[in-house]
Design a protein around this motif. Structure first.
Motif, PDB file in Angstrom:
ATOM      1  N   PHE A  11      60.662 -44.518 -50.886  1.00  0.00           N
ATOM      2  CA  PHE A  11      61.369 -43.388 -50.305  1.00  0.00           C
ATOM      3  C   PHE A  11      61.017 -43.240 -48.821  1.00  0.00           C
ATOM      4  O   PHE A  11      60.121 -43.900 -48.303  1.00  0.00           O
ATOM      5  CB  PHE A  11      61.019 -42.106 -51.063  1.00  0.00           C
ATOM      6  N   PHE A 673      63.313 -39.564 -59.641  1.00  0.00           N
ATOM      7  CA  PHE A 673      63.678 -39.838 -58.246  1.00  0.00           C
ATOM      8  C   PHE A 673      64.230 -41.248 -58.069  1.00  0.00           C
ATOM      9  O   PHE A 673      65.281 -41.452 -57.456  1.00  0.00           O
ATOM     10  CB  PHE A 673      62.464 -39.664 -57.336  1.00  0.00           C
ATOM     11  N   LYS A 674      63.510 -42.229 -58.580  1.00  0.00           N
ATOM     12  CA  LYS A 674      63.855 -43.616 -58.290  1.00  0.00           C
ATOM     13  C   LYS A 674      65.206 -43.995 -58.868  1.00  0.00           C
ATOM     14  O   LYS A 674      66.064 -44.558 -58.178  1.00  0.00           O
ATOM     15  CB  LYS A 674      62.768 -44.556 -58.823  1.00  0.00           C
ATOM     16  N   LEU A 677      68.045 -42.132 -57.056  1.00  0.00           N
ATOM     17  CA  LEU A 677      68.288 -42.694 -55.730  1.00  0.00           C
ATOM     18  C   LEU A 677      69.037 -44.019 -55.825  1.00  0.00           C
ATOM     19  O   LEU A 677      70.056 -44.220 -55.160  1.00  0.00           O
ATOM     20  CB  LEU A 677      66.964 -42.895 -55.001  1.00  0.00           C
ATOM     21  N   GLU A 741      55.030 -39.233 -47.927  1.00  0.00           N
ATOM     22  CA  GLU A 741      56.488 -39.212 -47.945  1.00  0.00           C
ATOM     23  C   GLU A 741      57.025 -37.967 -47.240  1.00  0.00           C
ATOM     24  O   GLU A 741      56.299 -37.005 -46.973  1.00  0.00           O
ATOM     25  CB  GLU A 741      56.997 -39.288 -49.392  1.00  0.00           C
ATOM     26  N   HIS A 762      62.779 -32.912 -50.521  1.00  0.00           N
ATOM     27  CA  HIS A 762      62.122 -34.221 -50.499  1.00  0.00           C
ATOM     28  C   HIS A 762      63.158 -35.269 -50.084  1.00  0.00           C
ATOM     29  O   HIS A 762      64.122 -35.514 -50.807  1.00  0.00           O
ATOM     30  CB  HIS A 762      61.555 -34.545 -51.883  1.00  0.00           C
ATOM     31  N   LEU A 764      64.570 -38.723 -49.793  1.00  0.00           N
ATOM     32  CA  LEU A 764      64.374 -40.020 -50.436  1.00  0.00           C
ATOM     33  C   LEU A 764      64.914 -41.167 -49.589  1.00  0.00           C
ATOM     34  O   LEU A 764      64.404 -42.288 -49.651  1.00  0.00           O
ATOM     35  CB  LEU A 764      65.053 -40.045 -51.810  1.00  0.00           C
TER      36      LEU A 764
END
Length: 852
Positions: A11, A673-674, A677, A741, A762, A764
């Protein structure tokens, strides 16, 4: 951050920290772990067969620990997550694997008269790994990327801090609850205070986030007293004065099913037995019969003859536990500590909010007091692991960002100004672009006796005057007024209003004003379903009680909603203060997915995904796209087509393609998240490519998290508002954020009540080269552009609108069983806030929504 390896994260990395804004210090509910376990933690897998719930797993584990400590466990004090994981500070003496047999007395529901059975379990422990804690230190210092070893190490720390409370108190998720200071709610339930704990990785150190929480439990004690409360009676004596109906029985059975009880008529030893209510008898105890020695005997008589127990309430039904055992309600007590998992009704919700709504100073003090319950210093498990925790809340550096300059119509006496403390009013202001309302009608859902024609006309006059003073043009000041039954045919009523409005002005109807008798969901939902998907006209709903006391402030708020529905613009920000949007064609997109409630996961109800995107440089007009997708699926399945629709609409509106995409995504947990994204960036790229092979706008992808437990507490009165909360614009980007991050906390809204919750942003993915201050400032300034109120809101408007779109889309499904306690929105708004959305009916999967 230049020393950070750019390959350290999937990220975006923090580009530095912002310097602009007034610097302050705030306390936050984080407590530093001053000493970490070192050099390793031992990880074991545990399998308990047969499989049982975590609470019983913990009981089995505790029994095993007591039984085998001297011989097999030695001085090792393991910690257990209640499922499959055990962690220790040193290896077990028995080596890498062992199997134990554990026997527990069963306490859940053996029928009366049978010998109390015993339950046997097999307890298998196997070593999985040794966790290298040095790698965690490297991660905190930005010297290595996240790995499975680090993830497991953080999990071990979470299990360690939660182990002892989980053994002593009722638990739920990452929280535990105590009945100290509990408060009774309506309907036989009570709210308990709880404490949330979570270990968080921050720059250079690990910290524990501790927060207050609350949840609802069944009241313990007499089952008859609970029946009194469920049936909304004042005393037990009231039960003897009523006729116990089938409706009462069904209501009770629904409320009591699966509740655990114990009985009081057979002595103290028998009271340890636990029963679970399966159902209620269809007849009263005096008429419920069963066979005894070949003869039929009713329950009341049986208890009199067998236990010399005269029933005071023989007219109440019996509870039926396993093996068809009948128990009179008055001999039953409710077991303490049972969570109430059903949806709260309106009264319960109101009382729950009053209990949990704590001013910042009170909340901070209670969190600190909670350390005495957690008692980290005297925790023997933490002592063996060597974990030490500070007793002081962390003090963090924060900044207060300057508020933007708002613009209204040039003819206003106050055409431009900088809001103070995040709120303002419409005094001396006219909307930036006033809409024209010519063809409209009013439907009153109630009788003329309850809502006299004269009162309705007086309200309309006040509303029209206010709208005109605020800059709208209303040539038709005498719209048709219709009265309709709220229990009648809503679609027919709205169609009649649509026809009357069109006939009276010989033009396309623009608006139907609806006056409602209550705040219930069903009527509101049906009005929106019909107006959005059948008739295709905007509606504005108001509560009847406000009609009789038409205050100018209320009418002004209604005016804001009506104006944007008809294509007007209420206000905008000076273009120089949102340069990222105004200097080059830029589209803002907010995305959200709403899921079925936990109790509806197996009902086939789908999830709903919504995007809302800006359509102009003043970010005042929005279009939306909706899709229905598989329940609980977090990734937006048809995102490519949805983005494509919005990009085409932007081009048709502005005549240019967006050169930049700023994508705010809500509702995603860290563990997702991963995948979100990877899948959603790919979908955005696909959408762009499908329009033009060479079209590659730069993308910034930001996750917004609102379901977290971070709170800020001002240290100086000058840095707080009238509610004691931090001032709007408070941003925190150090100490408690990610080690390297790009993330920050922003509290953009003024406090109303309780302790305000900042949003966690956040980043990314960032191709637009934001620095910390430029993104924080843009995000904060956007929060002043929510069209329907004169306040800065807690979350950027495109995401706020996406929440409202999801809420509204639920109303479009025919056959939904709406009740007053249904929760239809997981966002910052409720059903009544969705009224600014105008939906243009198209095919079912492709409803296009224009907000404002």
């Amino acid at each position: 951050m230049s020393s950070i390896n750019p390959q350290i994260s999937d990220f975006a990395l923090r580009p530095g920290v912002g310097r602009q804004g007034r610097s302050i210090k705030v306390r936050t509910n984080y407590f530093e772990i001053t000493v970490l376990p070192f050099p390793e933690i031992y990880h074991y897998d545990i399998r308990i067969t047969p499989e049982v719930p975590p609470a019983l797993n913990r009981k089995i584990f505790k029994t095993a620990e007591n039984l085998f400590r001297e011989k097999d466990f030695g001085d090792v004090r393991p910690v257990f997550d209640g499922c499959r994981n055990i962690f220790t500070a040193k290896p077990f003496p028995f080596g890498d694997a062992a199997t134990f047999d554990v026997t527990l007395p069963e306490d859940d529901g053996a029928s009366a008269g049978r010998k109390r059975p015993l339950s046997s379990f097999k307890f298998k422990i196997k070593k999985v790994a040794e966790i290298d804690m040095e790698e965690l230190n490297k991660f905190l210092d930005g010297r290595c990327s996240m790995s499975n070893n680090i993830i497991t190490g953080i999990m071990a720390l979470n299990v360690l801090i939660r182990h002892k409370p989980s053994m002593l108190y009722a638990t739920g998720g990452r929280s535990f609850f105590t009945n100290q200071g509990s408060r009774a709610l309506f309907g036989g339930v009570e709210v308990w205070q709880g404490y949330f704990q979570s270990v968080r990785s921050t720059p250079g150190k690990m910290m524990i986030n501790i927060d207050l929480c609350a949840t609802v439990f069944y009241e313990s004690g007499s089952l008859v007293q609970m029946v009194v409360k469920i049936l909304n009676k004042r005393t037990v004596d009231d039960l003897s004065r009523i006729e116990f109906t089938d409706r009462d029985r069904r209501k009770l059975e629904k409320s009591l099913k699966n509740l655990r009880i114990y009985v009081t008529y057979r002595g103290e030893n028998f009271s340890n037995r636990r029963f679970r209510i399966n159902k209620l008898s269809s007849t009263a105890a005096s008429h419920t019969k069963f066979e005894v020695d070949g003869k039929q005997k009713d329950v009341a008589t049986y208890f009199q003859e067998t236990y010399n127990k005269h029933l005071q309430y023989p007219f109440l039904p019996c509870v039926i536990v396993r093996n068809e055992t009948y128990l009179p309600m008055e001999v039953c007590n409710v077991v303490e500590g049972q969570r109430y998992m059903r949806k709260l009704n309106e009264k319960q919700t109101e009382d729950m909010i009053k209990f949990s709504c704590q001013p910042p100073s009170v909340r901070a003090n209670k969190i600190t007091q909670g350390l005495s319950i957690l008692n980290y210093q005297q925790n023997e498990h933490m002592q063996q692991f060597g974990l030490q925790v500070s007793n002081e809340m962390a003090v963090v550096q924060a900044r207060i960002l300057p508020a933007p300059k708002l613009q209204y119509h040039p003819s206003s006496r106050e055409a431009s100004f900088i809001p103070k403390n995040g709120s303002w009013n419409l005094l001396n202001k006219k909307v930036a672009t006033g809409a024209t309302l010519g063809s409209w009608a009013c439907v009153v859902f109630g009788s003329e006796r309850d809502y006299p024609q004269q009162a309705v006309q007086e309200f309309l006059r006040e509303l029209i005057t206010t709208c005109k003073n605020t800059g709208m043009n209303i040539p038709n000041t005498n719209p048709p007024i219709l009265h309709s039954s709220p229990q009648g045919d809503i679609e027919k009523s709205l169609r009649q209003a649509w026809v009357r409005a069109g006939n009276s002005t010989r033009s396309q109807p623009q608006l139907i004003l609806c006056i409602l008798p209550n705040t219930g969901v069903p009527l509101y939902a049906e009005i929106k379903r019909v107006s959005d998907t059948v008739i295709g006209v905007a509606t504005q709903c108001i509560q009847g009680k406000h009609m009789f006391a038409a205050k100018k402030q209320y009418c002004a708020n209604v005016c804001l909603k009506i104006n944007v529905k008809l294509g007007g613009m209420n206000s905008f920000i000076d273009p120089s203060q949102v340069p990222f949007i105004t200097q080059r064609p830029t589209i803002l997109i907010g995305a959200f997915v709403t899921h079925p409630a936990p109790g509806e996961l197996n009902t086939g109800r789908p999830s709903i995904a919504a995007l809302c995107a800006s359509m102009d440089a003043k970010v005042s007009r929005y279009a939306a796209s909706i899709r229905v997708q598989t329940g609980k699926l977090e990734v937006i399945a048809d995102l490519a087509e949805m983005v494509k629709e919005l990009l085409k609409t932007y081009y048709q509106t502005c005549g240019r393609k967006p050169e930049r995409i700023l994508f705010y995504r809500d509702g995603v947990s860290e563990g997702q998240f991963k995948i979100v994204l990877e899948e959603e960036i790919k979908a955005i790229r696909t959408a762009c490519k499908s329009l033009d092979e060479q079209y590659k706008p730069t993308i910034t992808f930001i996750i917004i998290q609102k379901r977290h437990h971070t709170r800020f507490f001002p240290m100086d009165d000058k840095d707080s508002d009238r509610t004691g909360n931090c001032l709007p614009g408070t941003v925190v980007e150090t100490t408690i954020t990610h080690p390297f991050e790009f993330d920050f906390y922003l509290q953009s809204h003024p406090g109303l009540q309780g302790t305000s919750r900042p949003m966690h942003y956040h980043v990314l993915f960032d191709e637009n080269g934001f620095n910390a201050y430029s993104l924080q400032t843009l995000t904060y300034n956007l929060c002043y552009l929510y069209a329907r109120c004169t306040r800065a809101v807690s979350i950027v408007p495109p995401v706020y609108y996406a929440h409202l779109v999801c809420s509204r889309a639920r109303f479009h499904a025919t056959g939904e069983n709406w009740s007053d306690t249904d929760s239809t929105s997981e966002g910052p708004g409720t059903a009544n806030y969705a009224a600014c959305i105008i939906i243009i009916p198209q095919e079912a999967k492709d409803i296009n929504i224009c907000l404002g």
